[in-house]
Design a protein around this motif. Sequence first.
Motif, PDB file in Angstrom:
ATOM      1  N   ASP A 186       1.130  -1.244   0.082  1.00 45.30           N
ATOM      2  CA  ASP A 186       0.265   0.057   0.331  1.00 45.30           C
ATOM      3  C   ASP A 186       1.048   1.337  -0.233  1.00 45.30           C
ATOM      4  O   ASP A 186       1.446   1.584   0.268  1.00 45.30           O
ATOM      5  CB  ASP A 186      -0.472  -0.093   1.121  1.00 45.30           C
ATOM      6  N   PRO A 187       0.765   2.050  -0.686  1.00 51.87           N
ATOM      7  CA  PRO A 187       1.404   3.607  -1.098  1.00 51.87           C
ATOM      8  C   PRO A 187       1.298   4.268   0.911  1.00 51.87           C
ATOM      9  O   PRO A 187       2.303   4.925   0.752  1.00 51.87           O
ATOM     10  CB  PRO A 187       0.615   4.096  -1.706  1.00 51.87           C
ATOM     11  N   CYS A 188       0.209   3.974   1.109  1.00 50.78           N
ATOM     12  CA  CYS A 188       0.195   4.051   2.854  1.00 50.78           C
ATOM     13  C   CYS A 188       1.654   3.711   3.719  1.00 50.78           C
ATOM     14  O   CYS A 188       2.567   4.351   4.307  1.00 50.78           O
ATOM     15  CB  CYS A 188      -0.808   4.080   3.466  1.00 50.78           C
ATOM     16  N   ILE A 189       2.487   2.803   3.331  1.00 53.55           N
ATOM     17  CA  ILE A 189       3.352   2.267   3.800  1.00 53.55           C
ATOM     18  C   ILE A 189       4.995   2.426   2.936  1.00 53.55           C
ATOM     19  O   ILE A 189       6.170   2.921   4.199  1.00 53.55           O
ATOM     20  CB  ILE A 189       3.200   0.275   3.728  1.00 53.55           C
ATOM     21  N   LYS A 190       4.753   2.527   1.988  1.00 54.34           N
ATOM     22  CA  LYS A 190       5.922   2.488   1.143  1.00 54.34           C
ATOM     23  C   LYS A 190       6.925   3.703   1.132  1.00 54.34           C
ATOM     24  O   LYS A 190       7.787   3.817   1.233  1.00 54.34           O
ATOM     25  CB  LYS A 190       5.838   2.757  -0.238  1.00 54.34           C
ATOM     26  N   LYS A 191       5.077   4.945   2.116  1.00 56.36           N
ATOM     27  CA  LYS A 191       6.131   6.410   1.820  1.00 56.36           C
ATOM     28  C   LYS A 191       6.664   6.535   2.800  1.00 56.36           C
ATOM     29  O   LYS A 191       7.757   7.535   3.059  1.00 56.36           O
ATOM     30  CB  LYS A 191       5.183   6.684   2.345  1.00 56.36           C
ATOM     31  N   TYR A 192       7.320   6.035   3.614  1.00 57.20           N
ATOM     32  CA  TYR A 192       8.429   5.780   4.356  1.00 57.20           C
ATOM     33  C   TYR A 192       9.932   4.610   4.353  1.00 57.20           C
ATOM     34  O   TYR A 192      10.030   4.346   4.928  1.00 57.20           O
ATOM     35  CB  TYR A 192       8.076   4.647   6.253  1.00 57.20           C
ATOM     36  N   LEU A 193      10.018   4.497   3.257  1.00 56.45           N
ATOM     37  CA  LEU A 193      10.927   3.456   2.970  1.00 56.45           C
ATOM     38  C   LEU A 193      12.065   4.672   2.837  1.00 56.45           C
ATOM     39  O   LEU A 193      12.175   6.082   2.532  1.00 56.45           O
ATOM     40  CB  LEU A 193      11.349   3.861   0.785  1.00 56.45           C
ATOM     41  N   ARG A 194      13.385   4.606   2.916  1.00 51.43           N
ATOM     42  CA  ARG A 194      14.591   4.893   4.078  1.00 51.43           C
ATOM     43  C   ARG A 194      15.649   4.407   3.210  1.00 51.43           C
ATOM     44  O   ARG A 194      15.832   2.983   2.916  1.00 51.43           O
ATOM     45  CB  ARG A 194      14.706   4.969   5.225  1.00 51.43           C
ATOM     46  N   SER A 195      16.860   5.093   2.887  1.00 50.02           N
ATOM     47  CA  SER A 195      18.308   3.992   2.394  1.00 50.02           C
ATOM     48  C   SER A 195      18.161   3.234   3.570  1.00 50.02           C
ATOM     49  O   SER A 195      18.769   3.537   4.590  1.00 50.02           O
ATOM     50  CB  SER A 195      18.775   5.563   2.520  1.00 50.02           C
ATOM     51  N   PRO A 196      20.006   2.355   2.798  1.00 53.33           N
ATOM     52  CA  PRO A 196      19.678   1.439   3.528  1.00 53.33           C
ATOM     53  C   PRO A 196      21.609   1.575   4.659  1.00 53.33           C
ATOM     54  O   PRO A 196      21.721   2.957   4.321  1.00 53.33           O
ATOM     55  CB  PRO A 196      20.082  -0.120   3.135  1.00 53.33           C
ATOM     56  N   PRO A 197      21.627   1.523   5.985  1.00 49.97           N
ATOM     57  CA  PRO A 197      21.933   1.809   6.843  1.00 49.97           C
ATOM     58  C   PRO A 197      23.741   1.365   5.781  1.00 49.97           C
ATOM     59  O   PRO A 197      24.078   0.520   4.984  1.00 49.97           O
ATOM     60  CB  PRO A 197      22.529   0.749   7.944  1.00 49.97           C
ATOM     61  N   ALA A 198      24.908   1.675   5.920  1.00 52.29           N
ATOM     62  CA  ALA A 198      25.618   2.291   5.489  1.00 52.29           C
ATOM     63  C   ALA A 198      26.810   1.264   5.788  1.00 52.29           C
ATOM     64  O   ALA A 198      27.776   0.749   5.207  1.00 52.29           O
ATOM     65  CB  ALA A 198      26.490   3.643   5.314  1.00 52.29           C
ATOM     66  N   ASN A 199      27.126   0.679   7.329  1.00 54.83           N
ATOM     67  CA  ASN A 199      27.027  -0.082   7.452  1.00 54.83           C
ATOM     68  C   ASN A 199      26.928  -2.139   7.855  1.00 54.83           C
ATOM     69  O   ASN A 199      27.387  -2.697   8.142  1.00 54.83           O
ATOM     70  CB  ASN A 199      27.838   0.066   8.649  1.00 54.83           C
ATOM     71  N   ILE A 200      25.995  -2.242   6.200  1.00 53.53           N
ATOM     72  CA  ILE A 200      24.701  -3.631   6.070  1.00 53.53           C
ATOM     73  C   ILE A 200      25.291  -3.594   4.839  1.00 53.53           C
ATOM     74  O   ILE A 200      25.134  -2.998   4.074  1.00 53.53           O
ATOM     75  CB  ILE A 200      23.232  -3.224   7.036  1.00 53.53           C
ATOM     76  N   HIS A 201      26.694  -5.111   4.848  1.00 54.91           N
ATOM     77  CA  HIS A 201      26.424  -5.742   3.487  1.00 54.91           C
ATOM     78  C   HIS A 201      26.237  -6.871   3.506  1.00 54.91           C
ATOM     79  O   HIS A 201      26.361  -7.436   4.397  1.00 54.91           O
ATOM     80  CB  HIS A 201      27.948  -5.263   3.292  1.00 54.91           C
ATOM     81  N   LEU A 202      25.129  -7.305   2.515  1.00 52.07           N
ATOM     82  CA  LEU A 202      24.792  -9.054   2.617  1.00 52.07           C
ATOM     83  C   LEU A 202      25.698  -9.943   1.653  1.00 52.07           C
ATOM     84  O   LEU A 202      26.203  -9.347   0.587  1.00 52.07           O
ATOM     85  CB  LEU A 202      23.457  -9.109   1.790  1.00 52.07           C
ATOM     86  N   GLN A 203      25.954 -10.737   1.884  1.00 49.25           N
ATOM     87  CA  GLN A 203      26.333 -12.059   0.909  1.00 49.25           C
ATOM     88  C   GLN A 203      25.598 -12.758   1.117  1.00 49.25           C
ATOM     89  O   GLN A 203      24.864 -13.207   1.809  1.00 49.25           O
ATOM     90  CB  GLN A 203      28.110 -12.047   1.800  1.00 49.25           C
ATOM     91  N   LEU A 204      25.806 -14.311  -0.459  1.00 51.80           N
ATOM     92  CA  LEU A 204      25.219 -15.466  -0.403  1.00 51.80           C
ATOM     93  C   LEU A 204      26.316 -15.976   0.309  1.00 51.80           C
ATOM     94  O   LEU A 204      26.626 -15.717   0.696  1.00 51.80           O
ATOM     95  CB  LEU A 204      24.825 -15.389  -1.658  1.00 51.80           C
TER      96      LEU A 204
END
Length: 468
Positions: free
Chosen positions: A21-39
């Motif tokens: 819902d657009p009501c939820i998507k309006k709270y999108l934020r940039s991810p923290p710089a210290n988080i990195h994901l790997q497989l």
Amino acid sequence: MLIDTGSSLTLINSYLLSQLDPCIKKYLRSPPANIHLQLADRSPLHISYTLNVPTSTGNVTHQFTVYVVPRLWRSCIIGNNFIKQKNLQIDGGNQHAYYKRSTHQEINRPKSRRIIKNKNKKVYLLCVAEKITIPPYHARYIAVKPTVPFRSITNNEYEEYELKPFIRKNKDYQVIPQIANGILSPAKNLCIQAANLSKATITILAGQKLAIMSRMNIKQLNAINHLTKANVKQAPDTRDDNVMDLSNTDLSNDQKTQLQQLVKPYPDVFTNKSGRTSKLKHQINIKEGTQPINAPPYRCAPNRRKIIQDNINEMLKEEIITPSNSPWASPVVLAPKKDESLRFCIDYRKLNAVTIRDAYPIPRIDDTLDALEEAKFISTIDLRSGYWQCPFTLTVDACVYGLGAVLAQEYNGEKFIIAYASRTLPSVERNYSSTEREALAIVWATKHFHPYFERMEIFIRTDCQAFQ
């Protein structure tokens, strides 16, 4: 959705994000710089955004931060952070997940309970954060806030609240939406679901009182915990397949109402369920002297075989097809759609080659366009159904006499061999340079194992320095 205890974070992909819902998507934020994901093979995963979303399991709703990975192969992966923080219990035998609410701490420590009782309010009144409009027969997530700020937004077993609609004493008040009852916890950005079940559009003004949060006592928590464990059967799907979603159209509210009234008398036509016509019976006329054609099935990847089997089971269930012992057989193919999903099709080319074709005059397109000269609305008919996952690693090598390849999958640092393949080189190919032979090995191996990883990302390993 996948519950993965090996995943550190809870992730969603871009497709699921688009459905929120657009009501939820309006709270999108940039991810923290210290988080990195790997497989598992240490290849990186790109995080686009973070988002606080309402998650519901067993009629219990929590606000939780998820990370948006656009190219995630699952729409949603529930990670270990959610499982630990929300105390999510996984019953593998019954394929069921539920929330466990511990109560021994409250029973054994009455003094601590009194402190918490004084710290948190028992009831919060929720009002709408900003103006929102809900079309007829639609549901929306609405951003709400308490009239008195939450004193704590820390999630624990003492901070579960029951959500109920706010009942107004003034009966002449404007039409109000229906609030979904449930259990939720205080959160900074709180959203609740509301549905407009009337024929008119509902406008909810900012500050309008909408719901009440009542803190649950120990007896309520014990009762819900008992029912959650006992009731492992999945609730039936009560969605109305005949309600059209007109939220993404340019129609006015009056036009939307007229269109809903137009299709309402024909629920058997405007539905998501496959139908069957009784107007005609199809007959295939075969050329004289033709022998039955029985074509073998095509080789396909395991994930595609599952899609094919799911389609067959669905058509058998809806009695669209029946088991057959006919000497005629044609193979199944999966054709990609515009939305990147796959359409179940049958390759009837061999059958068409021996079929006596019907002669039918095709209308001219210019005559059709002339007939629509004064049309205000043009509609098209879309007939419904008219026509695990670890990355693969392919290791290749080449020598003067032949080529070799190993197809494997890696999970938690352990390699699982899927298949081996090799072939000798003819005299012409033995004259290739070492780099050319390595390139030939890659081309040959990917073609040979293509059915395993079709439409999937793979990793190719080679000891050729030219490709490093």
